[in-house]
Write a protein that holds these residues in place. Structure first.
Motif, short mmCIF file in Angstrom:
data_model
loop_
_atom_site.label_atom_id
_atom_site.label_comp_id
_atom_site.label_asym_id
_atom_site.label_seq_id
_atom_site.Cartn_x
_atom_site.Cartn_y
_atom_site.Cartn_z
N GLU A 166 25.90 24.93 62.17
CA GLU A 166 26.53 25.79 61.17
C GLU A 166 26.13 27.24 61.46
O GLU A 166 24.95 27.54 61.60
CB GLU A 166 26.08 25.40 59.77
N PRO A 167 27.08 28.15 61.58
CA PRO A 167 26.74 29.55 61.93
C PRO A 167 25.82 30.17 60.88
O PRO A 167 26.03 30.01 59.68
CB PRO A 167 28.10 30.25 61.99
N LEU A 168 24.81 30.87 61.35
CA LEU A 168 23.87 31.58 60.49
C LEU A 168 23.97 33.07 60.77
O LEU A 168 24.16 33.48 61.91
CB LEU A 168 22.44 31.11 60.76
N GLN A 169 23.82 33.86 59.72
CA GLN A 169 23.88 35.32 59.88
C GLN A 169 22.48 35.89 59.72
O GLN A 169 21.83 35.70 58.71
CB GLN A 169 24.82 35.96 58.87
N CYS A 170 22.05 36.59 60.75
CA CYS A 170 20.76 37.27 60.72
C CYS A 170 20.87 38.53 59.85
O CYS A 170 21.94 39.14 59.76
CB CYS A 170 20.35 37.63 62.15
N PRO A 171 19.79 38.94 59.19
CA PRO A 171 19.83 40.20 58.42
C PRO A 171 20.25 41.41 59.26
O PRO A 171 20.73 42.39 58.70
CB PRO A 171 18.39 40.34 57.91
N CYS A 172 20.09 41.33 60.59
CA CYS A 172 20.52 42.45 61.43
C CYS A 172 22.02 42.41 61.72
O CYS A 172 22.55 43.33 62.35
CB CYS A 172 19.74 42.45 62.75
N GLY A 173 22.71 41.33 61.28
CA GLY A 173 24.15 41.26 61.44
C GLY A 173 24.65 40.29 62.48
O GLY A 173 25.84 39.99 62.53
N VAL A 174 23.77 39.74 63.31
CA VAL A 174 24.18 38.81 64.37
C VAL A 174 24.44 37.44 63.76
O VAL A 174 23.70 36.98 62.88
CB VAL A 174 23.08 38.73 65.45
N VAL A 175 25.51 36.75 64.22
CA VAL A 175 25.85 35.41 63.76
C VAL A 175 25.65 34.45 64.92
O VAL A 175 26.31 34.58 65.96
CB VAL A 175 27.29 35.35 63.23
N LEU A 176 24.75 33.47 64.76
CA LEU A 176 24.42 32.51 65.81
C LEU A 176 24.16 31.14 65.19
O LEU A 176 23.97 31.02 63.97
CB LEU A 176 23.17 32.95 66.59
N GLU A 177 24.15 30.11 66.05
CA GLU A 177 23.72 28.80 65.60
C GLU A 177 22.20 28.73 65.57
O GLU A 177 21.51 29.63 66.06
CB GLU A 177 24.29 27.72 66.53
#
Length: 568
Positions: free
Chosen positions: A478-489
């Protein structure tokens, strides 16, 4: 004749009496008029005397106030009323209008060093009444710049919250006075919640937060940020005054313990102490964390580093309840999360997690365990133990599995070596009851009734039971969004937040504080030395060399010592 004379006499007497009565009435009126005039004159004189006394008292109070202002400001008299505005900024430095800079410059405040101001809230008053200062809601601050619009003062969040603790009025008016503050020598602070003392080197974290402050005042709240977490500390006591300067001075800081209990369900970020070998029972709700901490001593770390023992984290979950996940990290990462941790286990139900440190020299220390409520409300029992590895059994198993009988054949179904005398019987039984997974690279042999429950993820090709696939897809893909804005698994996010995220926390090699790493440094040499943006900037500060006294940048000090002082 006698009758006429008597009548004339009576008329004369009557006229005389009337004249006498009119004379008396006139004299009485004149007396009353004189008395009223005297009373009015006396009242007028009394009024004049009262006015003169009020004027004298007002002048005396103004002179006394001016004397106090001059004493507080060491000869600088600056006291103005502004409308308070809020701006996004850290620390306690306010913005004043350009006219204030001119007035302060004319008073000679620029020659007296850093400027400090006392800010006090102005009470709401009825029309025609004078405004009085609310001494209970006041604080001190420094000044950042003189760019505010005329008639207003811009306050950062720290100053705003301390000044308007009881709520923001419709028209926030404040009085700003120039004051001279002594350098602080002692400060006692108390956290307004549990968890702050759990931070590694929390005094250094507090010191980093106070670098943005110019002043401290008693009863004020200081906000300390640690990553995405926020801690509030109340200033209980200051020396040598109730408001002090913290610029260019060493302050002895005493931190009192918090009154909050450890099992506060509302505060997730509290580390509950967990003893080695002891079982801890608790409940975690879905989507929330329960955090624990345990320590590995030097004696136990030697066994773990040599491979003679393992650190084992075990959690037993009630099968009828929800499901949990375990995340473990080693300090300075205090609160592990789904995508910020060193070890994790996402198996369904009860699970055992073996901690194998990457570096054998980093076994000793404090570890944090995060129990995450994945589904429903889960009751669990958590324990940590250091268990010896049975090397003899492992060696025997290895030798048994590694030996192959010369008189054996390979089963075409399960790919195991079978004695040739029973090969046909084994293959007949194996073909009837067992089936090999056809997935490329798997080949595991399963019972036919279990084969339908054996599935592979289409993305990562891992094998799972059918009931575990839903959780695997949610946790890992499920894609996760980092507080810095990057979206990764998940797995890519773990790697990102541990190595490249600009918001990751690191311990700076130069200042020793736990800070955000930032991006890549601009200097290519700093990138080759594996420095982050913060360390590149922090290492640019200079310090005198202990050998020659020259000012050298901190990040060049090791090169300076080798190049200049190696022979000596």
């Amino acid at each position: 004749m006698d009758f006429e004379l008597r009548q004339a006499r009576e008329k004369l007497e009557r006229e005389q009496r009337e004249r006498m009565q009119r004379a008396k009435a006139k004299a009485e009126r004149e007396r009353r008029a004189k008395a009223e005039a005297a009373r009015r004159q006396e009242a007028l004189e009394a009024s004049h005397r009262e006015r003169r006394l009020d004027a004298a008292r007002a002048q005396e109070e103004a002179d006394q106030k001016m004397e106090e202002v001059m004493q507080l400001g060491k000869g600088v008299s600056f006291s103005r009323m502004f409308e308070a505005l809020r701006y996004d900024g850290s620390g306690d430095k306010i913005k004043l209008p350009p006219s204030s800079f001119k007035e302060l410059s004319d008073e000679g405040a620029l020659d007296k060093g850093p400027m400090y101001f006392r800010l006090s809230k102005v009470r709401d008053t009825v029309p025609g009444a004078t405004m009085e200062e609310d001494t209970e809601e006041a604080t001190c601050s420094g000044v950042l710049e003189f760019t505010a619009r005329e008639g207003s003062a811009e306050l950062p969040l720290h100053v705003w919250n301390n000044l308007f603790q009881s709520g923001t009025p419709d028209v926030p008016l404040i009085e700003v006075k120039y004051v001279s503050l002594p350098k602080g020598t002692y400060a006692k602070l108390k956290p307004e919640g549990a968890g702050f003392s759990d931070l590694p080197n929390h005094r250094a974290v507090l010191e980093t937060a106070l670098r943005n402050h110019a002043t401290l005042s008693e009863n004020n709240i200081v906000v300390v940020n640690y990553g995405l977490l926020q801690y509030k500390l109340k200033v209980l006591e200051l020396k040598p005054a109730s408001s002090v300067s913290v610029l260019e001075t060493d302050v002895e800081v005493d931190i009192e313990g918090s009154d909050s209990v450890l099992d506060n369900e509302e505060n997730q970020h509290v580390l509950v102490p967990l003893a080695i070998g002891k079982v801890e029972s608790s409940v975690v709700e879905e989507g929330k964390f329960r955090y624990y901490k345990f320590s590995v001593e030097e004696s136990a770390s030697e066994k773990v580093a040599s491979g003679r023992a393992n650190i084992e984290v075990k959690i037993d979950t009630d099968a009828s309840g929800g499901d949990t996940d375990i995340y473990v990290s080693r300090h300075p990462l205090v609160f592990p999360t789904q995508h910020r941790h060193e070890w994790s286990s996402h198996e369904m139900g009860s699970k055992v997690l073996i901690l194998k440190p990457r570096d054998s020299s980093l076994v000793t220390g404090v570890y944090s365990i995060g129990v995450y409520g994945f589904k429903g409300t889960s009751k669990y029992q958590l324990s940590v133990d250091i268990k010896d590895v049975n090397s003899q059994r492992i060696g025997e198993h290895a030798s048994a599995s590694g030996s192959v009988d010369a008189d054996s054949v390979l089963c075409r179904n399960c790919k195991r070596h079978i004695a040739s005398r029973s090969a046909h019987l084994h293959e007949a039984y194996c073909m009837r009851h067992n089936v090999a997974c056809p997935h490329d690279g798997c080949g595991v042999v399963l019972r036919r009734e279990e084969a339908a429950d054996h599935v592979h993820c289409n993305k990562c090709r891992r094998a799972f039971k059918q009931r575990e696939m839903e959780k695997h897809m949610k946790v890992f893909h499920e894609p996760l969004q980092c507080p810095c804005g990057v979206v990764l698994e998940k797995e890519d996010m773990v790697q990102h937040q541990s190595s490249t995220c600009p918001l990751r926390l690191i311990v700076c090699r130069f200042c020793g504080d736990t800070v955000h790493a930032g991006g890549e440094p601009v200097d290519a040499r700093d990138r080759l030395r594996n420095m982050c943006e913060h360390e590149s900037i922090c290492g640019s500060r200079t310090a005198p060399c202990d050998s020659c006294g020259r000012s050298v940048m901190l990040k060049e000090m090791d090169i300076h010592l080798i190049a200049v002082h190696q022979k000596s």
